[in-house]
Design an enzyme around this catalytic site. Structure first.
Site, PDB file in Angstrom:
ATOM      1  N   ASP A 141     -18.341  -0.385  38.563  1.00 50.82           N
ATOM      2  CA  ASP A 141     -17.008   0.307  38.493  1.00 50.82           C
ATOM      3  C   ASP A 141     -16.637  -0.938  37.580  1.00 50.82           C
ATOM      4  OD1 ASP A 141     -15.070   2.598  38.916  1.00 50.82           O
ATOM      5  OD2 ASP A 141     -13.834   0.700  39.163  1.00 50.82           O
TER       6      ASP A 141
ATOM      7  N   LYS B  91     -16.460   4.192  48.316  1.00 52.81           N
ATOM      8  CA  LYS B  91     -16.019   2.995  47.143  1.00 52.81           C
ATOM      9  C   LYS B  91     -16.062   1.755  47.856  1.00 52.81           C
ATOM     10  CE  LYS B  91     -14.689   2.957  42.915  1.00 52.81           C
ATOM     11  NZ  LYS B  91     -15.185   4.089  41.862  1.00 52.81           N
TER      12      LYS B  91
HETATM   13  P1  NDP Z   1     -15.148  -1.774  32.705  1.00 53.30           P
HETATM   14  O1  NDP Z   1     -15.091  -3.265  33.443  1.00 53.30           O
HETATM   15  O2  NDP Z   1     -16.640  -1.570  31.910  1.00 53.30           O
HETATM   16  O3  NDP Z   1     -13.789  -1.674  31.699  1.00 53.30           O
HETATM   17  C1  NDP Z   1     -12.603  -1.695  32.304  1.00 53.30           C
HETATM   18  C2  NDP Z   1     -11.650  -1.507  31.383  1.00 53.30           C
HETATM   19  O4  NDP Z   1     -10.280  -1.398  31.606  1.00 53.30           O
HETATM   20  C3  NDP Z   1     -11.544  -2.835  30.345  1.00 53.30           C
HETATM   21  O5  NDP Z   1     -11.046  -2.667  29.138  1.00 53.30           O
HETATM   22  C4  NDP Z   1     -10.398  -3.386  31.508  1.00 53.30           C
HETATM   23  O6  NDP Z   1      -9.755  -4.604  30.930  1.00 53.30           O
HETATM   24  C5  NDP Z   1      -9.361  -2.428  31.786  1.00 53.30           C
HETATM   25  N1  NDP Z   1      -8.674  -2.721  32.907  1.00 53.30           N
HETATM   26  C6  NDP Z   1      -9.126  -2.828  34.113  1.00 53.30           C
HETATM   27  N2  NDP Z   1      -8.055  -2.808  34.898  1.00 53.30           N
HETATM   28  C7  NDP Z   1      -7.029  -2.994  34.065  1.00 53.30           C
HETATM   29  C8  NDP Z   1      -5.612  -3.094  34.832  1.00 53.30           C
HETATM   30  N3  NDP Z   1      -5.232  -3.286  35.927  1.00 53.30           N
HETATM   31  N4  NDP Z   1      -4.759  -2.997  33.585  1.00 53.30           N
HETATM   32  C9  NDP Z   1      -5.334  -2.830  32.453  1.00 53.30           C
HETATM   33  N5  NDP Z   1      -6.335  -2.630  31.873  1.00 53.30           N
HETATM   34  C10 NDP Z   1      -7.087  -2.774  32.758  1.00 53.30           C
HETATM   35  O7  NDP Z   1     -14.951  -0.653  33.540  1.00 53.30           O
HETATM   36  P2  NDP Z   1     -15.366   1.032  33.590  1.00 53.30           P
HETATM   37  O8  NDP Z   1     -15.459   1.228  31.978  1.00 53.30           O
HETATM   38  O9  NDP Z   1     -16.499   1.102  34.427  1.00 53.30           O
HETATM   39  O10 NDP Z   1     -14.240   1.652  34.409  1.00 53.30           O
HETATM   40  C11 NDP Z   1     -13.039   2.159  33.586  1.00 53.30           C
HETATM   41  C12 NDP Z   1     -12.394   3.216  34.283  1.00 53.30           C
HETATM   42  O11 NDP Z   1     -13.451   4.332  34.535  1.00 53.30           O
HETATM   43  C13 NDP Z   1     -12.069   2.947  35.753  1.00 53.30           C
HETATM   44  O12 NDP Z   1     -11.065   3.664  36.143  1.00 53.30           O
HETATM   45  C14 NDP Z   1     -13.280   3.325  36.661  1.00 53.30           C
HETATM   46  O13 NDP Z   1     -12.795   3.565  37.829  1.00 53.30           O
HETATM   47  C15 NDP Z   1     -13.621   4.530  35.824  1.00 53.30           C
HETATM   48  N6  NDP Z   1     -14.989   5.146  35.923  1.00 53.30           N
HETATM   49  C16 NDP Z   1     -16.029   4.085  35.830  1.00 53.30           C
HETATM   50  C17 NDP Z   1     -17.450   4.917  36.037  1.00 53.30           C
HETATM   51  C18 NDP Z   1     -18.749   4.062  35.529  1.00 53.30           C
HETATM   52  O14 NDP Z   1     -19.846   4.502  35.933  1.00 53.30           O
HETATM   53  N7  NDP Z   1     -18.560   2.846  35.311  1.00 53.30           N
HETATM   54  C19 NDP Z   1     -17.515   6.183  36.250  1.00 53.30           C
HETATM   55  C20 NDP Z   1     -16.373   7.014  36.598  1.00 53.30           C
HETATM   56  C21 NDP Z   1     -15.302   6.452  36.457  1.00 53.30           C
HETATM   57  P3  NDP Z   1      -9.514  -5.789  31.847  1.00 53.30           P
HETATM   58  O15 NDP Z   1     -10.729  -6.115  32.679  1.00 53.30           O
HETATM   59  O16 NDP Z   1      -9.410  -7.015  30.846  1.00 53.30           O
HETATM   60  O17 NDP Z   1      -8.247  -5.498  32.753  1.00 53.30           O
HETATM   61  O1  2IT Z   2     -16.102   6.093  39.606  1.00 51.92           O
HETATM   62  C1  2IT Z   2     -17.023   6.337  39.671  1.00 51.92           C
HETATM   63  O2  2IT Z   2     -17.769   7.423  39.560  1.00 51.92           O
HETATM   64  C2  2IT Z   2     -17.914   5.416  39.384  1.00 51.92           C
HETATM   65  N1  2IT Z   2     -17.815   4.441  39.382  1.00 51.92           N
HETATM   66  C3  2IT Z   2     -19.449   5.685  39.617  1.00 51.92           C
HETATM   67  C4  2IT Z   2     -19.961   5.466  40.889  1.00 51.92           C
HETATM   68  C5  2IT Z   2     -21.361   5.854  40.946  1.00 51.92           C
HETATM   69  O3  2IT Z   2     -21.872   5.772  42.148  1.00 51.92           O
HETATM   70  O4  2IT Z   2     -22.182   6.043  39.967  1.00 51.92           O
END
Ligand code: NDP
Ligand code: 2IT
Length: 446
Positions: free
Chosen positions: A166, A126
């Site tokens: 992410d 990561k």
């Molecule tokens: P995005 O940046 O697309 O969206 C993140 C969302 O979470 C936004 O609404 C953001 O709002 C909010 N957020 C982030 N940090 C905080 C905080 N400290 N407090 C409150 N709200 C927060 O990210 P993703 O949708 O990609 O990621 C969301 C979650 O899913 C994370 O935990 C990530 O690790 C996990 N994830 C993502 C994957 C992927 O492929 N993208 C795969 C697997 C897991 P704001 O930015 O305004 O704070």
């Molecule tokens: O938390 C996760 O699994 C991700 N943000 C996706 C990682 C990836 O390599 O696609």
């Protein structure tokens, strides 16, 4: 807790002070592993757990960049290369002001187990930065990404370490990062995933995490003879994962009634569907970080400063960030009749919150199992890049669906085998651990 696990946790806390999220992630896994360590003392004598909590390598670097007013900024960049026993390091990059070494270590640690569960050959890593994309112009984001990659490129590679997106890193950022990698190395190679479709990306990768979460939840519901049809669903966040989940819930006949942001949550009694789902993409791209805009535009309830968990719903999908659902939220969900909590974010539920779900006997799945569809589809993107042949949308989706069903089966089967039926936490941790631990034993003292 056994004396051995207690001593490992004490060492982790002493050696990694001020990293509470990392301690939390290790504790959750270590507690689950007691059952396997009792049966297989060879893992303890080979100190596999002690090795797994120590990253193979940590890179931390300066990222200087200039804003549109020609002011210089210095951010911190990181890449944690946690474990390469079963494949090249693989995992996302997070750009958010809350990013610290400890948060990325927790995420890298979780990624090791998650990637193992996908059954694809991917180790865990990561990275990211405390850069805040909020309010930045495209040019500023590009300059930041170019500076970030100017250091990172020497540590990664298609067979070494393959980053992806992410929080705060989506298609735009991956594009800027990829362009700079190519300039520096002269190589057009699958070094990042989540790429654009015209330059090596995979169909369905943007939707994959959210789709996977819902496929997984569907399997959970099936174990109780239920489905998404007619179910009310609470989603938190409004980013990439939340968007994919909303799309799939709608397709399966459920109704998403909440979304949230750092400013509060919206309650849409008619359901987030049609143009409202597309609007989520606009909200995300605006980088304003406000869910209130949705309430204003579609004239629905807005609850400032609150989280999505106080309404009456059947299913909850936390898709925002770590520790966004605590014991009080969990009690509220249970009280209101929620039957299934399936995590899209990484570690969104606190340890106390998880205990509430387990005590209540409702379906609960940890992110490392239920959000593995994102990284799994990244793995499928790597396969397509290696073959130099793209798969159709249907082909990628079929494989994703099958992977999610297999992960669900592995969790349920492993939990049964270790005498804790229905415990997806223990199932996921042990199933993920065994593959990596056995690979480490095979490879000698690594
Ligand atoms: P995005 O940046 O697309 O969206 C993140 C969302 O979470 C936004 O609404 C953001 O709002 C909010 N957020 C982030 N940090 C905080 C905080 N400290 N407090 C409150 N709200 C927060 O990210 P993703 O949708 O990609 O990621 C969301 C979650 O899913 C994370 O935990 C990530 O690790 C996990 N994830 C993502 C994957 C992927 O492929 N993208 C795969 C697997 C897991 P704001 O930015 O305004 O704070
Ligand atoms: O938390 C996760 O699994 C991700 N943000 C996706 C990682 C990836 O390599 O696609």
């Amino acid at each position: 807790m056994s004396a051995y696990i207690q001593s490992v946790l004490a060492q982790v806390k002493a050696k990694n002070p001020a990293e509470p999220e990392f301690h939390q992630a290790v504790q959750e896994v270590a507690e689950s592993l007691e059952l396997v360590l009792q049966k297989h003392p060879e893992y303890q004598s080979a100190k596999i757990l002690e090795r797994m909590v120590e990253p193979e390598r940590v890179v931390m670097f300066r990222v200087p960049w200039m804003d549109d007013q020609e002011e210089i900024h210095i951010n911190r960049g990181f890449r944690i290369q946690m474990n390469s026993a079963i494949g090249p390091y693989k995992g996302g990059l997070r750009f958010h002001p809350s990013v610290t070494l400890g948060i990325l270590k927790f995420l890298a640690f979780e990624q090791v187990f998650k990637n193992s569960l996908t059954s694809l050959p991917m180790g865990g890593g990561k990275g990211g930065s405390d850069f805040d994309p909020k309010g930045k112009s495209d040019h500023e984001v590009m300059r930041f990404c170019q500076s970030f990659m100017t250091e990172l490129y020497r540590h990664i590679g298609a067979d070494v370490d393959v980053p992806a997106g992410d929080i705060g890193v989506g298609g735009r950022e991956i594009g800027f990062l990829y362009g700079q990698y190519k300039r520096l190395t002269k190589e057009f190679t699958g070094v990042l995933t989540g790429k654009g479709l015209n330059w090596g990306g995979s169909l369905i990768r943007p939707e994959a995490t959210g789709y996977g979460v819902v496929y997984f939840a569907e399997e959970m519901l099936k174990t109780k003879g239920q489905s998404f049809a007619g179910k009310k669903v609470a989603v938190s966040g409004f980013g990439n994962v939340a968007w994919g989940a909303v799309l799939k819930v709608n397709e399966l006949g459920g109704k998403v009634v909440t979304l949230s942001g750092p400013d509060g949550f919206i309650y849409d009694k008619d359901g987030v569907s049609g143009e409202k789902v597309d609007y989520m993409l606009e909200l995300r791209a605006s980088a304003n970080d406000r869910i209130k805009d949705y309430a204003d535009k579609f004239k629905v309830e807005f609850h400032p400063g609150k989280r999505s968990w106080s309404m009456k719903v059947d299913v909850a999908l936390p898709c925002a960030t770590q520790n966004e659902l605590d014991a009080n939220d969990a009690k509220e969900l249970v009280k209101n009749g929620c039957v299934c909590v399936c995590e899209g974010a990484n570690m969104p539920t606190t340890l106390d919150g998880v205990k509430v779900f387990h005590d209540a006997g409702i379906l609960y799945s940890p992110g490392k199992a239920s959000n593995a569809g994102g990284v799994a589809t990244s793995g499928l993107e790597m396969s397509q890049n290696s073959m130099r042949l793209p798969w159709s949308k249907e082909e990628v989706d079929r494989r994703l669906h099958e992977i999610m069903r297999n992960i669900h089966h592995a969790c349920v089967e492993t939990a049964d085998r270790f005498g804790v039926p229905g415990n997806y936490v223990v199932g996921a941790n042990i199933a993920g651990f065994l593959k990596v631990a056995n690979a480490m034993l095979d490879q000698g003292l690594v």
